[in-house]
Each structure stands twice: as C-alpha cells, then as structure tokens.
Design a protein around this motif. Structure first.
Motif, mmCIF file in Angstrom:
data_model
loop_
_atom_site.group_PDB
_atom_site.id
_atom_site.type_symbol
_atom_site.label_atom_id
_atom_site.label_comp_id
_atom_site.label_asym_id
_atom_site.label_seq_id
_atom_site.Cartn_x
_atom_site.Cartn_y
_atom_site.Cartn_z
ATOM 1 N N ARG A 139 0.723 -1.284 -0.200
ATOM 2 C CA ARG A 139 0.130 -0.104 -0.093
ATOM 3 C C ARG A 139 0.868 1.251 -0.155
ATOM 4 O O ARG A 139 2.374 1.183 0.305
ATOM 5 N N TYR A 140 0.203 2.379 -0.512
ATOM 6 C CA TYR A 140 0.923 3.523 -0.420
ATOM 7 C C TYR A 140 0.590 4.164 1.162
ATOM 8 O O TYR A 140 -0.489 4.266 1.657
ATOM 9 N N ARG A 141 1.643 4.902 1.599
ATOM 10 C CA ARG A 141 1.266 5.562 2.930
ATOM 11 C C ARG A 141 2.070 6.926 3.237
ATOM 12 O O ARG A 141 3.263 7.036 2.627
ATOM 13 N N GLU A 142 1.467 7.877 3.745
ATOM 14 C CA GLU A 142 2.325 9.178 3.881
ATOM 15 C C GLU A 142 2.451 9.565 5.303
ATOM 16 O O GLU A 142 1.627 9.063 6.113
ATOM 17 N N THR A 143 3.456 10.269 5.486
ATOM 18 C CA THR A 143 3.641 11.051 6.834
ATOM 19 C C THR A 143 3.691 12.135 6.398
ATOM 20 O O THR A 143 3.224 12.751 5.372
ATOM 21 N N GLU A 144 4.002 13.287 7.503
ATOM 22 C CA GLU A 144 4.025 14.460 7.079
ATOM 23 C C GLU A 144 4.972 15.066 6.103
ATOM 24 O O GLU A 144 4.727 15.920 5.254
ATOM 25 N N ARG A 145 6.058 14.223 5.848
ATOM 26 C CA ARG A 145 7.312 14.871 5.026
ATOM 27 C C ARG A 145 7.470 13.854 4.105
ATOM 28 O O ARG A 145 8.158 14.072 3.112
ATOM 29 N N VAL A 146 7.028 12.530 4.032
ATOM 30 C CA VAL A 146 7.335 11.595 3.022
ATOM 31 C C VAL A 146 6.105 10.825 2.575
ATOM 32 O O VAL A 146 5.281 10.387 3.163
ATOM 33 N N GLY A 147 6.353 10.069 1.412
ATOM 34 C CA GLY A 147 5.499 9.239 0.675
ATOM 35 C C GLY A 147 6.323 7.830 0.406
ATOM 36 O O GLY A 147 7.576 8.100 0.147
ATOM 37 N N MET A 148 5.601 6.952 1.191
ATOM 38 C CA MET A 148 6.433 5.440 0.710
ATOM 39 C C MET A 148 5.434 4.752 0.487
ATOM 40 O O MET A 148 4.063 4.405 0.549
ATOM 41 N N ILE A 149 6.139 3.629 0.009
ATOM 42 C CA ILE A 149 5.123 2.209 -0.316
ATOM 43 C C ILE A 149 5.621 1.226 0.765
ATOM 44 O O ILE A 149 6.680 0.914 0.921
ATOM 45 N N VAL A 150 4.593 0.670 1.383
ATOM 46 C CA VAL A 150 4.820 -0.240 2.463
ATOM 47 C C VAL A 150 4.771 -1.659 1.767
ATOM 48 O O VAL A 150 4.147 -1.753 0.835
ATOM 49 N N LEU A 151 5.723 -2.440 1.970
ATOM 50 C CA LEU A 151 6.108 -3.691 1.536
ATOM 51 C C LEU A 151 5.705 -5.032 2.539
ATOM 52 O O LEU A 151 5.645 -4.927 3.720
ATOM 53 N N TRP A 189 9.243 -2.121 13.491
ATOM 54 C CA TRP A 189 9.697 -1.781 12.158
ATOM 55 C C TRP A 189 8.956 -2.353 11.191
ATOM 56 O O TRP A 189 8.033 -3.095 11.342
ATOM 57 N N LEU A 190 8.880 -1.316 9.919
ATOM 58 C CA LEU A 190 7.850 -1.378 8.835
ATOM 59 C C LEU A 190 8.619 -1.629 7.778
ATOM 60 O O LEU A 190 9.443 -0.361 7.442
ATOM 61 N N ALA A 191 8.629 -2.693 6.977
ATOM 62 C CA ALA A 191 9.232 -2.739 5.545
ATOM 63 C C ALA A 191 8.571 -1.620 4.546
ATOM 64 O O ALA A 191 7.532 -1.843 4.288
ATOM 65 N N PRO A 225 -3.412 3.750 -5.284
ATOM 66 C CA PRO A 225 -2.992 2.258 -5.268
ATOM 67 C C PRO A 225 -1.399 2.211 -5.539
ATOM 68 O O PRO A 225 -0.835 2.998 -5.974
ATOM 69 N N PRO A 226 -0.865 1.186 -4.858
ATOM 70 C CA PRO A 226 0.438 0.818 -4.788
ATOM 71 C C PRO A 226 0.637 0.396 -6.200
ATOM 72 O O PRO A 226 -0.040 -0.241 -6.825
ATOM 73 N N PRO A 227 2.087 0.445 -6.588
ATOM 74 C CA PRO A 227 2.568 -0.119 -7.846
ATOM 75 C C PRO A 227 2.387 -1.547 -7.943
ATOM 76 O O PRO A 227 2.597 -2.305 -6.970
ATOM 77 N N GLU A 228 2.134 -2.160 -9.130
ATOM 78 C CA GLU A 228 2.438 -3.559 -9.413
ATOM 79 C C GLU A 228 3.555 -4.029 -9.760
ATOM 80 O O GLU A 228 3.689 -3.858 -11.105
#
Length: 189
Positions: free
Chosen positions: A89-101, A132-134, A150-153
């Motif tokens: 999934r895609y996730r955001e914090t205040e300063r970053v966008g990330m892909i959770v694995l 910890w979160l990958a 949506p997360p990348p495929e």
C-alpha cells in the motif's frame, strides 16, 4: 570520506543500513512515483538509485567505527536467505510518501532484528519504540499531498544484498554511497 575516497578516523559520517532494491524494481517504483506525483508542487520524487529499505539509521558516527559496523552487517546478513518483498500500500507521513511492503516469510524483518541487536550491543544504535515497517520512501514533500494512491504493481521483489550506506547531504538532496554490501547468504561484494 574526503575527495580522494579515503576516510579520516576522526571524521564524522552520516550512516545507515539498508536493503538496496534491484534495478528493475527500483526503476518501476521511481516511474510509479513520478507518475503519481506529477505536477504536484513541493514534491521531490527520489531517483531509482536511492530506493532502498532502511534497516537502521545511525546518523552521525565517527569513521573509526566503520570496521565494527561492517562486521555487524556481515554477522547479521550471514546465512540469511534473500527476502521476498511486494508493494502492499501507499502511505504518507508529514514529509514523505512511501510504499509499504509485504515481507513474505518475514526475512527482511529477521535481518533488521539481527542487525539491530548487534548495533545496540555495540552502543551505536537505539531501536525505535514502534515496530519496524518494511517500506521504501519514494518521495519527500514540503506539504503533505494526502493522496490515496493504489500501490504499484511490481510483483515480488527479491533483493540480493544488505548494505551500509554513507549519506552526504547536498542542496539538491542526499547522495547515498554504499560503503559495504553483503550478499544475503553470507558473501561480501
């Protein structure tokens, strides 16, 4: 590291450990981020060469610790099978966008725990309180865009190494150099 590529023992280095992503997977994630954040003001998409899964961020450490840190990486990665990661999934914090694995079989989490224990015993790292979160950071922003993307495929991603990185902060963004890479399974590259 100085300009000749050598390190003075008293020099302070900004260091972290991570799992570099294979080229194809990193390129796919970078393309996804570029398309997802296209034309959004204040967003900096990270280049594919920067994409990694952070295992432990040490911050500023004396260069004299490099031999111990290299050994901790070798010990933690020794005998570890390659992880299998997949965008969840895609996730955001205040300063970053990330892909959770998704960490199939938990191998990346095991590597992170083994490394964290070794670094803590050396007195160079204090584990975070949260679990910890990958994840892979794909963008940094000055103002959170609050996207529901949506997360990348990409399919399964199986990185082959764990690495000790040196991070140099520059006006254009950080530059990451691998100090040492260890093949998952135990050999040094």
């Amino acid at each position: 590291m100085n300009s000749a590529g050598t390190v003075e023992r008293s020099e302070k280095l900004r260091l972290f450990f991570g799992i570099p992503l294979p080229g194809e997977a990193a390129d796919a994630l970078a393309r996804w981020a570029a398309e997802t954040f296209d034309e959004l003001p204040g967003v900096r998409v990270l280049p594919s060469g920067h994409l990694h899964v952070t295992l432990a961020f040490l911050g500023s450490r004396p260069a004299s610790e490099l031999p111990l840190l290299r050994e901790a990486l070798r010990d933690a990665a020794g005998g570890m099978a390659r992880p299998v990661l997949e965008p969840l999934r895609y996730r955001e914090t205040e300063r970053v966008g990330m892909i959770v694995l998704a960490d199939e079989d938990g191998r990346a989490g095991q590597l992170q725990a083994r490394l964290s224990q070794r670094l803590e015993r050396l007195g160079v790292y204090r584990p975070e309180r949260r679990a910890w979160l990958a994840h892979v950071t794909v963008a940094r922003f000055s103002r959170q865009p609050r996207l529901a993307a949506p997360p990348p495929e990409t399919g399964p991603i199986s990185p082959s190494d764990a690495a000790l990185y040196h991070s140099l902060l520059r006006p254009s963004g950080a530059q990451y150099d691998i100090v040492e890479a260890v093949a998952l399974g135990g050999s040094t590259s």
